[in-house]
Scaffold this motif. Structure first.
Motif, PDB file in Angstrom:
ATOM      1  N   GLY A 257      -1.508  75.083 119.390  1.00  0.00           N
ATOM      2  CA  GLY A 257      -1.651  73.937 120.268  1.00  0.00           C
ATOM      3  C   GLY A 257      -0.520  72.964 120.026  1.00  0.00           C
ATOM      4  O   GLY A 257      -0.295  72.541 118.894  1.00  0.00           O
ATOM      5  N   SER A 258       0.221  72.609 121.066  1.00  0.00           N
ATOM      6  CA  SER A 258       1.350  71.689 120.909  1.00  0.00           C
ATOM      7  C   SER A 258       0.943  70.238 121.111  1.00  0.00           C
ATOM      8  O   SER A 258       1.694  69.328 120.759  1.00  0.00           O
ATOM      9  CB  SER A 258       2.464  72.037 121.901  1.00  0.00           C
ATOM     10  N   GLY A 259      -0.219  70.013 121.719  1.00  0.00           N
ATOM     11  CA  GLY A 259      -0.650  68.649 121.998  1.00  0.00           C
ATOM     12  C   GLY A 259      -0.201  68.138 123.351  1.00  0.00           C
ATOM     13  O   GLY A 259      -0.458  66.980 123.698  1.00  0.00           O
ATOM     14  N   THR A 260       0.432  68.985 124.151  1.00  0.00           N
ATOM     15  CA  THR A 260       0.831  68.613 125.505  1.00  0.00           C
ATOM     16  C   THR A 260       0.676  69.810 126.430  1.00  0.00           C
ATOM     17  O   THR A 260       1.280  70.862 126.200  1.00  0.00           O
ATOM     18  CB  THR A 260       2.278  68.071 125.573  1.00  0.00           C
ATOM     19  N   ALA A 261      -0.134  69.645 127.455  1.00  0.00           N
ATOM     20  CA  ALA A 261      -0.426  70.747 128.373  1.00  0.00           C
ATOM     21  C   ALA A 261       0.834  71.215 129.091  1.00  0.00           C
ATOM     22  O   ALA A 261       1.030  72.412 129.308  1.00  0.00           O
ATOM     23  CB  ALA A 261      -1.484  70.315 129.386  1.00  0.00           C
ATOM     24  N   ALA A 262       1.688  70.276 129.470  1.00  0.00           N
ATOM     25  CA  ALA A 262       2.910  70.648 130.191  1.00  0.00           C
ATOM     26  C   ALA A 262       3.783  71.556 129.330  1.00  0.00           C
ATOM     27  O   ALA A 262       4.302  72.574 129.802  1.00  0.00           O
ATOM     28  CB  ALA A 262       3.682  69.393 130.594  1.00  0.00           C
ATOM     29  N   THR A 263       3.940  71.211 128.063  1.00  0.00           N
ATOM     30  CA  THR A 263       4.721  72.040 127.152  1.00  0.00           C
ATOM     31  C   THR A 263       4.043  73.382 126.921  1.00  0.00           C
ATOM     32  O   THR A 263       4.703  74.429 126.870  1.00  0.00           O
ATOM     33  CB  THR A 263       4.936  71.318 125.810  1.00  0.00           C
ATOM     34  N   ASN A 264       2.729  73.373 126.772  1.00  0.00           N
ATOM     35  CA  ASN A 264       1.991  74.624 126.589  1.00  0.00           C
ATOM     36  C   ASN A 264       2.264  75.606 127.719  1.00  0.00           C
ATOM     37  O   ASN A 264       2.462  76.806 127.501  1.00  0.00           O
ATOM     38  CB  ASN A 264       0.492  74.346 126.522  1.00  0.00           C
ATOM     39  N   MET A 265       2.277  75.103 128.947  1.00  0.00           N
ATOM     40  CA  MET A 265       2.514  75.975 130.093  1.00  0.00           C
ATOM     41  C   MET A 265       3.949  76.506 130.103  1.00  0.00           C
ATOM     42  O   MET A 265       4.193  77.662 130.474  1.00  0.00           O
ATOM     43  CB  MET A 265       2.186  75.239 131.391  1.00  0.00           C
TER      44      MET A 265
END
Length: 346
Positions: A257-265
């Motif tokens: 988990g990076s803590g940011t959905a945009a980065t995860n995608m």
């Protein structure tokens, strides 16, 4: 074929920076994807810390042939400038406030950067010509309705908690939709200085290098990414971690988990991980990433296996339907109010 190189299965936080994960993982898939390391040609020649947003100029384009190219180019430039503002703010004292709960954080930087982005877009394209859905605007009572009009969907600081704590994953997310269809998305991971971008039908890029999703189809050889959100109600937290436990015990190579959905995608899009899922996210968290994942060859589904719905606040993005459907079997679904639900009057 990928080989597991980690010492063990690690839950939160993300133990390897994506700048390291992306090349390492891609090298193990027979170089089927290009590395996300080259720099995009800057639209600006001055330092990002000194050039004002009003000086941003976009290339001349034939708008009759491609009406949204100018908007796309301008979104990339504005995202980069917004990222510079975030980096600058991170060097000084950060004033932290809360929204829906004590763990749902907002800073003056969030509000200032959103005003800069929206103000720049209005100045470039004219007042009243486009609509806007911004995280901070909606939190203050603005409607979150996607119409057929050209609409910008903006998260000025995706990963505010990361920003507050100095955890190095913070992104500017800007998407553009027309007739309720996403046309392009831009995600600038500003602390890494990586610009992810995609236009419908034109591919996905990290800086100027094409990116594509992983070709892994065996769930046991995958890395999955997710988040636990900001809702701390015991019932929801129990379901979130029960889902994570079941996926981890399939087993998969790891859960991150990076803590940011945009980065995860974007990590899904460049092949660093095989899938990302979450319930409780908002449209501004995932709109830009949705275009990038799809253009990188990935898929988007609802957590129940149905069609992806931008306003539903729940989503699975994956490299292919085999991985996505296997994850969906393990997800314990809980309710989340839609982003476009009518505002309840107090």
């Amino acid at each position: 074929m990928k080989k597991h190189t980690g010492a063990g299965l690690v839950l939160f936080p993300l133990c390897n920076a994506s700048s390291l994960i992306c090349p390492m993982r891609q090298l193990k898939v027979k170089f089927s994807r290009r590395l996300c390391t080259s720099r995009e040609e800057l639209l600006l020649t001055a330092s990002p810390h000194t050039t004002s947003l009003s000086s941003v100029k976009t290339p001349n384009t034939n708008t009759m042939e491609d009406p949204w190219q100018k908007a796309y180019d301008f979104a990339v430039a504005v995202a980069r400038k917004a990222g510079a503002e975030i980096r600058k703010a991170g060097e000084s004292e950060i004033r932290v406030m809360t929204k829906s709960s004590t763990v749902d954080l907002v800073t003056k930087t969030d509000e200032r950067v959103e005003k800069i982005i929206i103000g720049s877009l209005k100045e470039e394209f004219g007042e009243g010509t486009h609509c806007f859905i911004g995280e901070e605007s909606v939190s203050k009572g603005e409607p979150c309705i996607l119409t057929d009009k050209p609409t910008w969907i903006i998260d000025p600081v995706d990963g505010t908690t990361n920003f507050v704590h100095g955890f190095p994953f913070v992104a500017v997310s800007i998407a553009f939709a027309v007739n309720k269809e996403l046309e392009f998305g831009v995600v600038y991971s500003c602390l890494e200085d990586k610009m992810y971008k995609a236009r419908k039908g034109k591919g996905a890029f990290c800086d100027d290098d094409p990116i594509q999703v992983s070709d892994v189809k065996e769930i046991k050889k995958s890395i999955i990414i997710s988040e636990h959100g900001t809702d701390r109600s015991p019932e929801k937290v129990k379901k979130i971690f029960s889902t994570m436990q079941k996926i981890l015990c399939i087993p998969v190579h790891g859960l991150r988990g990076s803590g940011t959905a945009a980065t995860n995608m974007c990590l899904v899009a460049c092949g660093s991980v095989e899938a990302f899922f979450e319930i409780g996210i908002h449209c501004w968290d995932i709109a830009a990433g949705a275009v990038i994942v799809k253009e990188a060859g990935g898929i988007l589904l609802d957590v129940d296996g149905g069609p992806f719905d931008l306003m539903s606040r729940r989503m699975v993005s994956a490299n292919n339907d085999v991985i996505a459907n296997r994850i969906i079997k393990e997800i314990e679904i809980f309710p989340a109010d839609r982003d476009d639900a009518p505002i309840q009057k107090k």
